[in-house]
Design a protein around this motif. Structure first.
Motif, PDB file in Angstrom:
ATOM      1  N   VAL A   1       0.835  -1.207   0.000  1.00 12.73           N
ATOM      2  CA  VAL A   1       0.000   0.000   0.000  1.00 12.73           C
ATOM      3  C   VAL A   1       0.866   1.252   0.000  1.00 12.73           C
ATOM      4  CG1 VAL A   1      -1.645   1.349   1.363  1.00 12.73           C
ATOM      5  CG2 VAL A   1      -1.985  -1.122   1.086  1.00 12.73           C
ATOM      6  N   ARG A   2       1.897   1.244   0.827  1.00 14.92           N
ATOM      7  CA  ARG A   2       2.744   2.412   1.009  1.00 14.92           C
ATOM      8  C   ARG A   2       3.341   2.902  -0.324  1.00 14.92           C
ATOM      9  NH1 ARG A   2       7.984   2.770   1.813  1.00 14.92           N
ATOM     10  NH2 ARG A   2       8.154   0.514   1.874  1.00 14.92           N
ATOM     11  N   GLN A   3       3.771   1.920  -1.152  1.00 17.51           N
ATOM     12  CA  GLN A   3       4.403   2.267  -2.425  1.00 17.51           C
ATOM     13  C   GLN A   3       3.444   2.912  -3.416  1.00 17.51           C
ATOM     14  OE1 GLN A   3       5.959  -1.946  -2.717  1.00 17.51           O
ATOM     15  NE2 GLN A   3       6.986  -0.985  -4.465  1.00 17.51           N
ATOM     16  N   VAL A   4       2.189   2.505  -3.377  1.00 16.16           N
ATOM     17  CA  VAL A   4       1.288   2.852  -4.478  1.00 16.16           C
ATOM     18  C   VAL A   4       0.346   4.004  -4.146  1.00 16.16           C
ATOM     19  CG1 VAL A   4      -0.736   1.367  -4.055  1.00 16.16           C
ATOM     20  CG2 VAL A   4       0.146   1.631  -6.379  1.00 16.16           C
ATOM     21  N   ILE A   5       0.210   4.300  -2.856  1.00 17.60           N
ATOM     22  CA  ILE A   5      -0.883   5.177  -2.430  1.00 17.60           C
ATOM     23  C   ILE A   5      -0.821   6.585  -3.030  1.00 17.60           C
ATOM     24  CG2 ILE A   5       0.259   5.928  -0.290  1.00 17.60           C
ATOM     25  CD1 ILE A   5      -2.674   5.588   0.939  1.00 17.60           C
ATOM     26  N   ASP A   6       0.384   7.102  -3.252  1.00 17.59           N
ATOM     27  CA  ASP A   6       0.456   8.463  -3.796  1.00 17.59           C
ATOM     28  C   ASP A   6       0.544   8.479  -5.322  1.00 17.59           C
ATOM     29  OD1 ASP A   6       2.925   7.344  -3.802  1.00 17.59           O
ATOM     30  OD2 ASP A   6       3.969   9.053  -2.919  1.00 17.59           O
ATOM     31  N   LYS A   7       0.346   7.319  -5.945  1.00 13.81           N
ATOM     32  CA  LYS A   7       0.411   7.261  -7.404  1.00 13.81           C
ATOM     33  C   LYS A   7      -0.947   6.991  -8.050  1.00 13.81           C
ATOM     34  CE  LYS A   7       5.199   5.755  -7.178  1.00 13.81           C
ATOM     35  NZ  LYS A   7       5.267   5.554  -5.709  1.00 13.81           N
ATOM     36  N   VAL A   8      -1.915   6.573  -7.275  1.00 19.45           N
ATOM     37  CA  VAL A   8      -3.207   6.187  -7.857  1.00 19.45           C
ATOM     38  C   VAL A   8      -4.323   7.158  -7.463  1.00 19.45           C
ATOM     39  CG1 VAL A   8      -2.685   3.743  -8.120  1.00 19.45           C
ATOM     40  CG2 VAL A   8      -3.636   4.548  -5.962  1.00 19.45           C
TER      41      VAL A   8
ATOM     42  N   VAL B   1      -3.828   4.232   7.360  1.00 15.04           N
ATOM     43  CA  VAL B   1      -2.569   4.575   8.045  1.00 15.04           C
ATOM     44  C   VAL B   1      -1.613   5.277   7.088  1.00 15.04           C
ATOM     45  CG1 VAL B   1      -0.458   3.552   9.015  1.00 15.04           C
ATOM     46  CG2 VAL B   1      -2.707   2.763   9.795  1.00 15.04           C
ATOM     47  N   GLN B   2      -1.460   4.707   5.882  1.00 16.33           N
ATOM     48  CA  GLN B   2      -0.518   5.289   4.915  1.00 16.33           C
ATOM     49  C   GLN B   2      -1.021   6.632   4.391  1.00 16.33           C
ATOM     50  OE1 GLN B   2       2.452   4.186   4.664  1.00 16.33           O
ATOM     51  NE2 GLN B   2       2.118   2.253   5.748  1.00 16.33           N
ATOM     52  N   ALA B   3      -2.328   6.771   4.241  1.00 17.64           N
ATOM     53  CA  ALA B   3      -2.899   8.050   3.781  1.00 17.64           C
ATOM     54  C   ALA B   3      -2.644   9.133   4.824  1.00 17.64           C
ATOM     55  CB  ALA B   3      -4.393   7.904   3.498  1.00 17.64           C
ATOM     56  N   GLN B   4      -2.764   8.770   6.096  1.00 19.77           N
ATOM     57  CA  GLN B   4      -2.484   9.735   7.153  1.00 19.77           C
ATOM     58  C   GLN B   4      -1.026  10.195   7.082  1.00 19.77           C
ATOM     59  OE1 GLN B   4      -4.211   8.722  11.236  1.00 19.77           O
ATOM     60  NE2 GLN B   4      -4.861   6.961  10.010  1.00 19.77           N
ATOM     61  N   LYS B   5      -0.123   9.230   6.864  1.00 20.06           N
ATOM     62  CA  LYS B   5       1.296   9.579   6.780  1.00 20.06           C
ATOM     63  C   LYS B   5       1.581  10.546   5.644  1.00 20.06           C
ATOM     64  CE  LYS B   5       3.339   5.505   8.916  1.00 20.06           C
ATOM     65  NZ  LYS B   5       4.047   4.243   8.649  1.00 20.06           N
ATOM     66  N   LYS B   6       0.873  10.372   4.515  1.00 23.86           N
ATOM     67  CA  LYS B   6       1.080  11.250   3.350  1.00 23.86           C
ATOM     68  C   LYS B   6       0.255  12.527   3.463  1.00 23.86           C
ATOM     69  CE  LYS B   6       3.232   8.187   0.477  1.00 23.86           C
ATOM     70  NZ  LYS B   6       4.655   8.087   0.426  1.00 23.86           N
ATOM     71  N   GLY B   7      -0.631  12.585   4.436  1.00 28.21           N
ATOM     72  CA  GLY B   7      -1.488  13.764   4.562  1.00 28.21           C
ATOM     73  C   GLY B   7      -2.520  13.895   3.456  1.00 28.21           C
ATOM     74  N   ILE B   8      -3.011  12.744   2.970  1.00 30.26           N
ATOM     75  CA  ILE B   8      -4.027  12.774   1.911  1.00 30.26           C
ATOM     76  C   ILE B   8      -5.276  12.011   2.348  1.00 30.26           C
ATOM     77  CG2 ILE B   8      -2.349  12.944   0.030  1.00 30.26           C
ATOM     78  CD1 ILE B   8      -2.739   9.921  -0.460  1.00 30.26           C
ATOM     79  N   THR B   9      -6.369  12.229   1.624  1.00 34.35           N
ATOM     80  CA  THR B   9      -7.555  11.397   1.799  1.00 34.35           C
ATOM     81  C   THR B   9      -7.656  10.498   0.583  1.00 34.35           C
ATOM     82  OG1 THR B   9      -8.738  13.025   3.121  1.00 34.35           O
ATOM     83  CG2 THR B   9     -10.078  11.394   1.976  1.00 34.35           C
ATOM     84  N   MET B  10      -7.653   9.207   0.805  1.00 37.79           N
ATOM     85  CA  MET B  10      -7.614   8.267  -0.323  1.00 37.79           C
ATOM     86  C   MET B  10      -9.020   7.807  -0.708  1.00 37.79           C
ATOM     87  SD  MET B  10      -5.390   6.908  -2.316  1.00 37.79           S
ATOM     88  CE  MET B  10      -6.113   6.233  -3.796  1.00 37.79           C
ATOM     89  N   PRO B  11      -9.420   8.045  -1.959  1.00 34.50           N
ATOM     90  CA  PRO B  11     -10.710   7.527  -2.426  1.00 34.50           C
ATOM     91  C   PRO B  11     -10.610   6.022  -2.699  1.00 34.50           C
ATOM     92  CG  PRO B  11      -9.893   9.330  -3.823  1.00 34.50           C
ATOM     93  CD  PRO B  11      -8.747   8.852  -2.984  1.00 34.50           C
ATOM     94  N   ILE B  12     -11.584   5.279  -2.243  1.00 36.22           N
ATOM     95  CA  ILE B  12     -11.579   3.815  -2.425  1.00 36.22           C
ATOM     96  C   ILE B  12     -12.961   3.309  -2.834  1.00 36.22           C
ATOM     97  CG2 ILE B  12      -9.736   3.441  -0.712  1.00 36.22           C
ATOM     98  CD1 ILE B  12     -11.994   2.412   1.210  1.00 36.22           C
ATOM     99  N   LEU B  13     -12.957   2.113  -3.435  1.00 36.01           N
ATOM    100  CA  LEU B  13     -14.205   1.385  -3.684  1.00 36.01           C
ATOM    101  C   LEU B  13     -14.140   0.078  -2.910  1.00 36.01           C
ATOM    102  CD1 LEU B  13     -14.470   1.718  -7.596  1.00 36.01           C
ATOM    103  CD2 LEU B  13     -15.350   3.292  -5.849  1.00 36.01           C
ATOM    104  N   ILE B  14     -15.285  -0.431  -2.537  1.00 33.07           N
ATOM    105  CA  ILE B  14     -15.355  -1.747  -1.903  1.00 33.07           C
ATOM    106  C   ILE B  14     -15.651  -2.778  -2.997  1.00 33.07           C
ATOM    107  CG2 ILE B  14     -16.589  -3.186  -0.228  1.00 33.07           C
ATOM    108  CD1 ILE B  14     -14.976  -0.908   1.107  1.00 33.07           C
ATOM    109  N   GLU B  15     -14.800  -3.813  -3.064  1.00 35.08           N
ATOM    110  CA  GLU B  15     -14.985  -4.841  -4.099  1.00 35.08           C
ATOM    111  C   GLU B  15     -15.946  -5.919  -3.618  1.00 35.08           C
ATOM    112  OE1 GLU B  15     -11.408  -6.579  -5.711  1.00 35.08           O
ATOM    113  OE2 GLU B  15     -12.534  -8.095  -6.826  1.00 35.08           O
TER     114      GLU B  15
END
Ligand SMILES: *Cc1c(COP(=O)(O)O)cnc(C)c1O
Length: 231
Positions: A84-91, A108-122
């Protein structure tokens, strides 16, 4: 070659929107470029594609570096927590969240980058054993739990329908997941919008659009068959 195929798919998307009485802007065409070389992605980009779907973290990282920065990357494959850590700021969007533990790591990783990550539930709508995704029955509970995590925004649901000869066979699954997303939306859960419904692939995207898809993921129809043997 790719230009023509992209334009053909684009036209079919537009026609399906017209049949369904929907505006073309309601549907995002994602060019699924997994296993394909960057030259082919560039061709699709030149033909107008901006949204690209990939299923491997390493491939996203490599391609992301050498292609135009206004491409939007969609993680559509199974995601391991340790990547997750590697990809979170690229997608732009992670389509494949199917467990609380994965959502927790993204949070957790989004908090570290200071972003809000949009997600879908599969959601595994057809309950196929070979597929990832949670069952329709468990979806509401997972959405409610994940909605409480910080730095995440649940934008909707994603499903991979069965491989079928006749796309009409999947119409009922598309209807079921559309209904599920409406049911969840009506619950008015904080951090949950349900604006996105990611469903439909090369074999069935037109039916998916007729049944309410807002994102379709088309690989073979744009880039041709994938060859996993060589690469
Ligand atoms: C590969 C893939 C697609 C595209 O499949 P095609 O049949 O080639 O259009 C769509 N969604 C997901 C999740 C995929 O892994």
């Amino acid at each position: 070659m790719i230009k023509e195929q992209f334009e053909l798919v684009e036209k079919k998307v537009a026609d399906a929107c017209t049949r369904a009485g929907r505006a073309r802007e309601e549907v995002t065409l994602i060019a699924v470029s997994k296993t394909k070389p960057i030259e082919m992605l560039q061709e699709a980009y030149d033909a107008g594609a901006r949204d690209f779907g990939e299923n491997k973290v390493q491939e996203i990282c490599e391609k992301h570096e050498s292609l135009p920065q206004d491409m939007k990357w969609h993680m559509i494959g199974h995601l391991q927590r340790n990547k997750v850590r590697q990809v979170i700021d690229k997608v732009a969007l992670i389509h494949s969240v199917d467990s609380y533990r994965l959502a927790q790591e993204i949070s957790v990783q989004a908090q570290k980058k200071g972003i809000t990550m949009p997600i879908l539930i599969e959601v595994n709508i057809a309950q196929e054993e070979s597929k990832f995704g949670i069952s329709a029955e468990d979806t509401i509970q997972l959405v409610e739990e994940v909605a409480l995590l910080p730095n995440l925004a649940i934008k909707g649901l994603m499903t991979i329908a069965p491989i079928v000869e006749d796309p009409e066979e999947n119409r009922m699954y598309f209807r079921q997941i559309k209904q599920l997303s409406v049911d969840i939306k009506n619950k008015n859960i904080d951090n949950v919008t349900m604006d996105i419904l990611s469903m439909g692939m090369t074999g069935d995207y037109e039916v998916a659009i007729e049944e309410g898809a807002t994102m379709v993921r088309v690989g073979t129809g744009i880039f041709g068959a994938r060859n996993y043997g060589t690469k």
